[in-house]
Write a protein that holds these residues in place. Sequence first.
Motif, short mmCIF file in Angstrom:
data_model
loop_
_atom_site.label_atom_id
_atom_site.label_comp_id
_atom_site.label_asym_id
_atom_site.label_seq_id
_atom_site.Cartn_x
_atom_site.Cartn_y
_atom_site.Cartn_z
N ASP A 150 55.92 25.30 -40.83
CA ASP A 150 56.30 24.82 -42.15
C ASP A 150 55.57 25.68 -43.20
N ILE A 151 56.23 26.75 -43.59
CA ILE A 151 55.61 27.74 -44.46
C ILE A 151 55.37 27.15 -45.86
N PHE A 152 56.22 26.21 -46.28
CA PHE A 152 56.15 25.70 -47.65
C PHE A 152 55.36 24.41 -47.76
N GLY A 153 55.08 23.78 -46.62
CA GLY A 153 54.31 22.55 -46.66
C GLY A 153 53.46 22.43 -45.41
N VAL A 209 56.06 30.58 -52.96
CA VAL A 209 57.44 30.53 -53.45
C VAL A 209 58.15 31.78 -52.93
N TRP A 210 58.75 31.61 -51.77
CA TRP A 210 59.36 32.74 -51.06
C TRP A 210 60.81 32.41 -50.74
N THR A 216 59.51 25.12 -51.35
CA THR A 216 59.50 25.90 -52.60
C THR A 216 60.14 27.23 -52.26
N SER A 217 61.44 27.19 -51.97
CA SER A 217 62.06 28.41 -51.46
C SER A 217 63.39 28.72 -52.14
N LYS A 259 51.76 21.89 -54.64
CA LYS A 259 52.45 23.18 -54.51
C LYS A 259 53.71 23.19 -55.38
N ALA A 260 54.40 22.05 -55.44
CA ALA A 260 55.60 21.98 -56.30
C ALA A 260 55.19 22.14 -57.76
N VAL A 261 54.11 21.46 -58.14
CA VAL A 261 53.59 21.61 -59.51
C VAL A 261 53.27 23.08 -59.78
#
Lengths: 364, 364
Positions: free
Chosen positions: A135-138, A187-188, B220-221, B252-254
Motif C-alpha cells: 500500500d504505497i499511498f497508505g 502523490v504518484w 493519493t494517486s 497524507k491527504a491533507v
Amino acid sequence: MAITQDNIIKALSKVQDPDLKKDLVTLNMIEDISIDGNAIYFTVVLTTPACPLKELIKNDCIDAIHKYVDADLQVFPNMTSNVTSTRSTAPLLPNVRNIIAIASGKGGVGKSTVSANLAVSLAQSGAKVGLIDADIFGPSIPTMFNCEHEQPEVKEVNGKNIIIPIEQYGIKLISIGFLTPPDNAVVWRGPMASSALKQFIGDTDWGELDYLLIDLPPGTSDIHLTMVQTIPVTGALIVTTPQKVALADAQKAVGMFKQPQINVPILGLVENMAYFTPEELPDNKYFIFGEGGGYKLSEKYNIPFLGQIPLVQSIRESGDNGYPASMKEGVTADAFKDISEKLARQVAIRNANMAGTTKVEMIN
Amino acid sequence: MAITQDNIIKALSKVQDPDLKKDLVTLNMIEDISIDGNAIYFTVVLTTPACPLKELIKNDCIDAIHKYVDADLQVFPNMTSNVTSTRSTAPLLPNVRNIIAIASGKGGVGKSTVSANLAVSLAQSGAKVGLIDADIFGPSIPTMFNCEHEQPEVKEVNGKNIIIPIEQYGIKLISIGFLTPPDNAVVWRGPMASSALKQFIGDTDWGELDYLLIDLPPGTSDIHLTMVQTIPVTGALIVTTPQKVALADAQKAVGMFKQPQINVPILGLVENMAYFTPEELPDNKYFIFGEGGGYKLSEKYNIPFLGQIPLVQSIRESGDNGYPASMKEGVTADAFKDISEKLARQVAIRNANMAGTTKVEMIN
C-alpha cells in the motif's frame, strides 16, 4: 508382523494426510526410520510448521504401527516440516517458497491488521516469514510493527542496489513507509507506485522464506496488475467485513484473481470486524457491520472460509501501538493462530494439487 | 428615526454576518426593501440554504430595525439564499457553484457514507446537489442510493456524447457502478480510471448545481491528480476515523491538498466511527477505534473540525439498504445536518475570503 523397515513403511502407508488425501509414504513425508530394539524412530516431514493436524497425524502414525506391526512397540515420530513450493524454478525469488497476496477490494476492512497478525502467527509456528506492504499511498505496516522510524540499508550486489528488509519480531518487512517521512503524502501516478513495488519484490534481499505475504492496497489497479506481472503469486487471501459495500468490493477482488489471464488461486476468505462484544455484556454480539456476509460470499464462490475475527478494541490498539495482537496470548491470538494454520494448510493443498501460477504476461 | 428606505439600510448595516465578519449591506445580502405603513419587508440573501445562522441573522435584523429605526415596527425579513461561487467564469462547469472533494487517504473510514449523507442533508436544506462517485474500483454510491441497476442515458450534444446523471432522492449521481455489472472487477491501470473521471466531470450534464461533491477513492494517486488537473476544486473535506493508521493517512491527504502546486483549501474534517453505544448501555461509549484523534488532527493542521459521527449500526444498514441515514429523522440525521450546515458555512467563508482555486497544470 516382523519389526522391519519395510513393515514400518507398509504400516505408515496406511496413514493418510487428511488434507492431501494421500498416504504419508506416497507423499514422501517419512524419513530416517530407525529401529532400536523395541523403539521405533522416524521423521514425519509435514508441509508446514503451522500444520493444525500435527497431533492427529502423529497419533495416526503411532496407531498404524501398533495395529499393523506390533502393539507393544514404543513409537517416537519426530514431527518436522518442509514447506512445499511450486516456485523452486521461478526466475525471481526461487528461495521464497510461497507468495501470498492479501486483498480486499475495499480499504479499511483490516487487510494490514490481518496481514501483520498472520505474519506473526506463521513466524511463531516456526516458519520463515516476510511481509511486503504494497500500500504505497497508505502504508500501515511500519506503525503496526513499531518500526516507523527504521530505514532499511542498501547494499550493492553485482552493481545493483539491493534493499535489506527491516526485521521485526522475526519477520522481514518492507514498506514505502520506511523510505518516506511519515507526514509526507506520496502523490504518484500508477507507474511510480508500480516501480516501488517492483523494487520491493525484485531488488530486496528476501533470502529464504517459507511465506512472503503481500499486503495489497484497496482497489484492482496498477499495484495489483504489476504484482501479477512481476511475480507468480502462489495464492490470494481475501479479507472482508460483513457489510454489503465491503462484500461487493471483495467480490471484485475475487473476480480479478479469477480472470482467465490473471488466474491466481484463492486460498481462503477471512471475515474481519465480524461483531463487537462489550466487556460489560460478554454474551452480546453486536453485528455492527452485518452478520454472516463473509461466510455467504465464500460459499457463493466456493472459497475456503478461514474464520471470523471480532471487532476488538485491543486488536486496533495493538496495531496502533506496534505490537500485533497475536503476540499476546489470548482469544485474539488464538483466532489468528487458527486462521494462519488454515491458510498454511490451504497453501499445502494448493501446492499438492496445482501447478505453479504463471506470471501474467500482458494485460491492458 | 424616520421610517425610510435609507434608515432601514442604515440599521441593517449594523448587522454582521458572524462568519463573513462584515455587515449584511456591505455583503449585498439585503434586497427588495418595502415599507407598508407599520410593516417592513425585505429579503436577506444568505450564502447557502443550509445556513445554520439563519434564525440568528433574522432576529438580529429585526432587533436592529427596532433599535435604530422604530421599536414599534413590524419586521418581516424574507430569508432566502444564493449560494456563492468562485467558479462562475470557469471554462468547465461554470454553472456548478462549488465543487467539494471528499477525501480520507485511508479506505473504509466512511467517505462514501459521509458523502451520501451530506448530499442528502444539503439537498434537504434546498440546495441543488450532485455527487460523483470517483471510486472507480470500489463504487459504493449506487448501493447507498438504492439505484444499483440504473443505467444513465446518453444524449448527443454538438456531436459529443453527454451522460445524463441518475437522479435519486433529488440528488444527481454518477458512478462507474452504473456503467459496469456489479460482479465485474474493473481491472484498470491509472489512465483508464482517470479518463472515466474526466467523463464524469466534463462529459456529464450536471446543469446548475450549488454543490457537486466528489467522493474520492483511498490513496493519493491518479484519480486525485486527474481531479485537480481537470477542474478547480472549491475545497476538500477530510474524513477520518480516530485510529492511528487512519489519522496517518488522513494527514497524507491533507498534505496532498496543501502541496504548493495543488493548493486546494481544506474546508473541514469529520471524525467517523467515533464511538459505539450499545442500545442496552446508552450511557456507555466504546471508543473502539480510539478517542479524539480527529479533533487532534484538525487542531494540528488548523482545519475546522465539523463534527463526530458515532459508529451506529443503523447508519451502515441504511447505506446497505440504499436509504442514507439522513433521510430518516433522528440523532443520526441531526448529526449529518449539523455537519452539512457547517460545511456549507465553510464554503461561504472560503468563497468570501479567497480567490477561486487554480487548476493544476502539470505535476509528475
